[in-house]
Write a protein that holds these residues in place. Sequence first.
Motif, mmCIF file in Angstrom:
data_model
loop_
_atom_site.group_PDB
_atom_site.id
_atom_site.type_symbol
_atom_site.label_atom_id
_atom_site.label_comp_id
_atom_site.label_asym_id
_atom_site.label_seq_id
_atom_site.Cartn_x
_atom_site.Cartn_y
_atom_site.Cartn_z
ATOM 1 N N LEU A 199 -1.540 1.518 -4.715
ATOM 2 C CA LEU A 199 -0.641 0.381 -4.568
ATOM 3 C C LEU A 199 0.643 0.597 -5.354
ATOM 4 O O LEU A 199 0.630 1.214 -6.432
ATOM 5 C CB LEU A 199 -1.319 -0.903 -5.070
ATOM 6 C CG LEU A 199 -2.649 -1.300 -4.433
ATOM 7 C CD1 LEU A 199 -3.176 -2.565 -5.105
ATOM 8 C CD2 LEU A 199 -2.512 -1.487 -2.938
ATOM 9 N N GLN A 200 1.699 0.080 -4.816
ATOM 10 C CA GLN A 200 2.961 0.107 -5.544
ATOM 11 C C GLN A 200 2.824 -0.801 -6.770
ATOM 12 O O GLN A 200 2.257 -1.891 -6.692
ATOM 13 C CB GLN A 200 4.095 -0.381 -4.638
ATOM 14 C CG GLN A 200 5.480 -0.096 -5.166
ATOM 15 C CD GLN A 200 6.560 -0.411 -4.128
ATOM 16 O OE1 GLN A 200 6.457 -1.382 -3.376
ATOM 17 N NE2 GLN A 200 7.584 0.418 -4.074
ATOM 18 N N HIS A 201 3.325 -0.343 -7.907
ATOM 19 C CA HIS A 201 3.195 -1.086 -9.159
ATOM 20 C C HIS A 201 3.810 -2.478 -9.013
ATOM 21 O O HIS A 201 4.882 -2.635 -8.424
ATOM 22 C CB HIS A 201 3.884 -0.307 -10.284
ATOM 23 C CG HIS A 201 3.523 -0.801 -11.643
ATOM 24 N ND1 HIS A 201 4.136 -1.892 -12.222
ATOM 25 C CD2 HIS A 201 2.614 -0.356 -12.542
ATOM 26 C CE1 HIS A 201 3.626 -2.088 -13.415
ATOM 27 N NE2 HIS A 201 2.696 -1.173 -13.641
ATOM 28 N N THR B 87 5.188 3.485 2.218
ATOM 29 C CA THR B 87 4.622 2.196 1.836
ATOM 30 C C THR B 87 4.491 1.280 3.044
ATOM 31 O O THR B 87 5.219 1.408 4.030
ATOM 32 C CB THR B 87 5.495 1.505 0.766
ATOM 33 O OG1 THR B 87 6.849 1.442 1.228
ATOM 34 C CG2 THR B 87 5.431 2.262 -0.557
ATOM 35 N N PHE B 88 3.512 0.362 2.932
ATOM 36 C CA PHE B 88 3.241 -0.569 4.041
ATOM 37 C C PHE B 88 2.586 -1.810 3.444
ATOM 38 O O PHE B 88 1.673 -1.712 2.606
ATOM 39 C CB PHE B 88 2.311 0.090 5.056
ATOM 40 C CG PHE B 88 2.272 -0.595 6.380
ATOM 41 C CD1 PHE B 88 3.306 -0.432 7.294
ATOM 42 C CD2 PHE B 88 1.211 -1.422 6.741
ATOM 43 C CE1 PHE B 88 3.283 -1.063 8.535
ATOM 44 C CE2 PHE B 88 1.169 -2.043 7.972
ATOM 45 C CZ PHE B 88 2.217 -1.869 8.883
ATOM 46 N N TYR C 53 -9.833 6.124 8.072
ATOM 47 C CA TYR C 53 -8.769 5.925 7.086
ATOM 48 C C TYR C 53 -7.449 5.624 7.770
ATOM 49 O O TYR C 53 -7.251 5.894 8.960
ATOM 50 C CB TYR C 53 -8.647 7.135 6.157
ATOM 51 C CG TYR C 53 -8.080 8.394 6.761
ATOM 52 C CD1 TYR C 53 -6.715 8.689 6.658
ATOM 53 C CD2 TYR C 53 -8.903 9.312 7.404
ATOM 54 C CE1 TYR C 53 -6.196 9.860 7.185
ATOM 55 C CE2 TYR C 53 -8.387 10.483 7.938
ATOM 56 C CZ TYR C 53 -7.034 10.751 7.822
ATOM 57 O OH TYR C 53 -6.515 11.915 8.353
ATOM 58 N N ILE C 54 -6.554 5.040 6.991
ATOM 59 C CA ILE C 54 -5.224 4.678 7.455
ATOM 60 C C ILE C 54 -4.218 5.603 6.783
ATOM 61 O O ILE C 54 -4.251 5.781 5.560
ATOM 62 C CB ILE C 54 -4.890 3.222 7.099
ATOM 63 C CG1 ILE C 54 -5.837 2.260 7.815
ATOM 64 C CG2 ILE C 54 -3.436 2.897 7.438
ATOM 65 C CD1 ILE C 54 -5.722 0.826 7.333
ATOM 66 N N SER C 55 -3.343 6.163 7.581
ATOM 67 C CA SER C 55 -2.250 6.978 7.042
ATOM 68 C C SER C 55 -0.945 6.208 7.218
ATOM 69 O O SER C 55 -0.700 5.613 8.279
ATOM 70 C CB SER C 55 -2.174 8.317 7.776
ATOM 71 O OG SER C 55 -1.091 9.093 7.278
ATOM 72 N N ILE C 56 -0.130 6.199 6.167
ATOM 73 C CA ILE C 56 1.122 5.444 6.176
ATOM 74 C C ILE C 56 2.317 6.396 6.140
ATOM 75 O O ILE C 56 2.365 7.301 5.286
ATOM 76 C CB ILE C 56 1.177 4.481 4.981
ATOM 77 C CG1 ILE C 56 0.030 3.463 5.074
ATOM 78 C CG2 ILE C 56 2.524 3.764 4.908
ATOM 79 C CD1 ILE C 56 -0.160 2.635 3.826
ATOM 80 N N TRP C 57 3.263 6.198 7.048
ATOM 81 C CA TRP C 57 4.470 7.043 7.075
ATOM 82 C C TRP C 57 5.593 6.309 7.807
ATOM 83 O O TRP C 57 5.348 5.662 8.828
ATOM 84 C CB TRP C 57 4.179 8.370 7.744
ATOM 85 C CG TRP C 57 5.318 9.348 7.652
ATOM 86 C CD1 TRP C 57 6.174 9.703 8.653
ATOM 87 C CD2 TRP C 57 5.741 10.053 6.498
ATOM 88 N NE1 TRP C 57 7.099 10.605 8.194
ATOM 89 C CE2 TRP C 57 6.858 10.852 6.859
ATOM 90 C CE3 TRP C 57 5.278 10.114 5.180
ATOM 91 C CZ2 TRP C 57 7.527 11.666 5.971
ATOM 92 C CZ3 TRP C 57 5.937 10.941 4.285
ATOM 93 C CH2 TRP C 57 7.049 11.711 4.679
ATOM 94 N N LEU D 265 0.835 -1.202 0.000
ATOM 95 C CA LEU D 265 0.000 0.000 0.000
ATOM 96 C C LEU D 265 0.867 1.248 0.000
ATOM 97 O O LEU D 265 1.964 1.254 0.582
ATOM 98 C CB LEU D 265 -0.894 0.010 1.237
ATOM 99 C CG LEU D 265 -1.890 -1.151 1.355
ATOM 100 C CD1 LEU D 265 -2.377 -1.280 2.781
ATOM 101 C CD2 LEU D 265 -3.055 -0.952 0.396
ATOM 102 N N TYR D 266 0.340 2.288 -0.616
ATOM 103 C CA TYR D 266 1.066 3.561 -0.659
ATOM 104 C C TYR D 266 0.230 4.664 -0.030
ATOM 105 O O TYR D 266 -0.941 4.855 -0.387
ATOM 106 C CB TYR D 266 1.403 3.932 -2.100
ATOM 107 C CG TYR D 266 1.917 5.345 -2.269
ATOM 108 C CD1 TYR D 266 3.226 5.681 -1.926
ATOM 109 C CD2 TYR D 266 1.080 6.353 -2.755
ATOM 110 C CE1 TYR D 266 3.695 6.982 -2.070
ATOM 111 C CE2 TYR D 266 1.541 7.661 -2.905
ATOM 112 C CZ TYR D 266 2.843 7.966 -2.564
ATOM 113 O OH TYR D 266 3.303 9.260 -2.705
ATOM 114 N N GLU D 267 0.771 5.364 0.911
ATOM 115 C CA GLU D 267 0.284 6.623 1.484
ATOM 116 C C GLU D 267 -0.945 6.478 2.378
ATOM 117 O O GLU D 267 -0.930 6.905 3.536
ATOM 118 C CB GLU D 267 0.015 7.655 0.389
ATOM 119 C CG GLU D 267 -0.204 9.061 0.914
ATOM 120 C CD GLU D 267 -0.301 10.073 -0.204
ATOM 121 O OE1 GLU D 267 0.330 11.136 -0.089
ATOM 122 O OE2 GLU D 267 -0.991 9.784 -1.207
#
Length: 295
Positions: A188-190, A222-223, A257-261, A172-174
């Motif tokens: 999503l990351q490619h 990313t996660f 929502y989920i935040s990714i960092w 997942l991205y961001e």
Amino acid sequence: MTNIKQFYSLILLLSLLGLSCKQITKSVDETFHPNDSLVKKYNKENRVGSEGEYTGTTKTTTTTSTQHYQEKFVVINGDTVKTPELQDKAKELFHDLEQLKQKQTPAGSKEIQKRVNEFLKDMNLAQPGSKNSNTEKPATKVRKGMLSASQLAQSEEKLRQLPQYRDREIVLYESVHFYEDGSIKLALQHPENPKYVDAYQYKDGYWSEPKPVQARNIERRTFPLSKINFADAQKVIQIYNDKAAQVEGAKPTTTAYISIWDNGMRWFPSTISGSRKRYDIQFNNDGTLKRFRQE
């Protein structure tokens, strides 16, 4: 000519002679004050007598709309009406309209419209200017609400089954957004090029085609999907709303929502604001409560 046809088509329907019903959509004055010569011509062409009766050969027909003609009764908008009863009421209506038409006054025109509406209502027919309740219903905006825990889990499984990600790790991205209309938005990351990111939307049970987005700081934002359960969004909302109910003036949430960092994740919303106090609320990765305290 159109107005004349509308008027006599109505009368012919009421006489059960197999002609289609056309509702009165023009003004009352125009409808019931036709040119005499045109009326006579129309009567002759369509075999209409002076009392509104049909003078030609009667044919029994069956339609697939809201009127169905049979030998001894008529089904109108789902209701069965005996033929003799409808004929008597039609004859009475025609007689009343003829008398009112002769008045040639605005008041008479209004009374005509009223009389016609009464008859249509009595016979379960759509009144002029209204929609048939059996064939056309007003559009109602349906609010689906956020997906249930099982539906969220299903959406996650469908994401894993996308052809481009089968047998591959999904990253997942961001962020991941869960909306009150049942949709989900994420990126999503490619699967082939880790420098690319694609956006996806889940709606009505399906994931959209990928749409390229301009991504930055991919390494820090990313996660892995394997460490997230979409169904936990329901836990977050439930816990948040339980706490909000304890705070004066606070409003419940319908989204999460989920935040990714920095290769980590955090659930939101993270604050509860009341009319007098404000609270910080944090969740564990599995959606359980981590901390709740006044700021």
